[in-house]
Enzyme design. Structure first.
Site, mmCIF file in Angstrom:
data_model
loop_
_atom_site.group_PDB
_atom_site.id
_atom_site.type_symbol
_atom_site.label_atom_id
_atom_site.label_comp_id
_atom_site.label_asym_id
_atom_site.label_seq_id
_atom_site.Cartn_x
_atom_site.Cartn_y
_atom_site.Cartn_z
ATOM 1 N N PRO A 2 0.791 -1.210 0.000
ATOM 2 C CA PRO A 2 0.000 0.000 0.000
ATOM 3 C C PRO A 2 0.827 1.264 0.000
ATOM 4 O O PRO A 2 1.894 1.338 0.608
ATOM 5 C CB PRO A 2 -0.774 -0.104 1.305
ATOM 6 N N GLU A 3 0.311 2.277 -0.670
ATOM 7 C CA GLU A 3 0.894 3.611 -0.635
ATOM 8 C C GLU A 3 -0.009 4.497 0.219
ATOM 9 O O GLU A 3 -0.933 4.010 0.864
ATOM 10 C CB GLU A 3 1.019 4.166 -2.057
#
Length: 267
Positions: A2-3
């Site tokens: 995830p960012e």
DNA sequence: CGTCCCACCTGATTGC
DNA sequence: TGCAATCAGGTGGGAC
């Protein structure tokens, strides 16, 4: 995995569900790579503590806890495949579960991470390695890249410059700003940097609004997928026609990461 | 110090 | 079908 938008979605979801809860028990898997702090220290810090808040700093989920009036922070970096789930105890444990925080009401906060690139630690006063992209001013943003010789894409990915941006949002914001990923960061004009600043903040805000991007199996604290992947214009679309001009999107490697751009729209 | 490259892992997909 | 190669949202350490 995830960012920034995905981590924010996860942190907000977990926060809504467990803020104010008390941790009664801590289990950790013993896989040494996963733990940046000794597992005993993590257990000692969290057992009996109350969760004050769960929030995002960069790509890290920060759990603020208080135990015997002492404030501390549990940091959860999700790596590529980390998940943070809030579950009833009777729900089967997923494979690759590496930490479980049992809450006084019976629920469990579970950290699951197949590839084990994620990291758990306890600390205090965590502020993250770089600048916060969602709130930084155009002026401060431009300042970050002054004199830098690396490619702008590599600079966007460097967490000690700007934290939270990863491969998807670097490519998507460079496309929207019309800038080629290999351009030297320090040689971009102020006008280009202003466009990039605007594009990045727009893309991040839109992605947060849609719950992040679910490229393969990303889900938030409640197991919901995100929907920003529908609006990806370049990431994952190498070889396809540019949605703006019809030119075939090109793929290359920048900063060690697959990069997709439009050779016509991006200068 | 700045920059580049690779190792760290598992699992899904692709290609022979 | 089977098996090997390739690829993945991220970092961090070592080489240069």
């Amino acid at each position: 995995m995830p960012e920034l938008p995905e981590v924010e979605t996860i942190a907000n979801g977990v926060n809504e569900r467990v803020r104010g809860a008390r941790i009664t028990r801590v289990w950790t898997s013993g896989k040494p790579q996963t733990f940046k702090s000794p597992e005993q220290e993590i257990a000692d810090t969290l057992t009996g503590a109350t969760i004050a808040a769960v929030r995002r700093v960069g790509k890290t989920v920060v759990m603020d806890v208080t135990r015997k009036k002492i404030a501390a922070q549990f940091l959860i970096h999700l790596g590529m495949t980390g998940r943070l789930l809030v579950s009833q105890p009777e729900v089967a444990l997923p494979a690759h579960t590496h930490a479980i925080l049992s809450l006084a009401d019976g629920r469990e906060i579970r950290f699951v991470d197949p590839r084990r690139f994620g990291r758990l630690s306890v600390t205090s006063g965590y502020t993250g390695p770089g600048a916060e992209p969602t709130t930084i001013s155009a002026e401060a943003f431009a300042q970050l890249f002054k004199g830098r010789k690396l490619a702008i894409k590599a600079a966007l990915l460097n967490q000690s410059i700007l934290h939270g941006v990863g491969n998807i949002y670097a490519d998507e914001s460079l496309f929207r700003a019309g800038i080629r990923p290999r351009r030297q960061a320090g040689r971009l004009t102020r006008a280009e940097l202003d466009r990039l600043h605007q594009a990045l903040q727009d893309v991040l805000a839109r992605a947060i609004h849609l719950g992040g991007s679910s490229v393969s199996d990303y889900v938030d604290a409640e197991g919901r997928r995100g929907y920003f992947q529908i609006e990806h214009k370049v990431y994952g679309h190498a070889g396809e026609d540019c949605s703006d001009c019809g030119t075939a999107l090109k793929k290359l490697v920048v900063g060690g990461r697959t990069t997709v751009y439009c050779p016509n729209c991006q200068k």
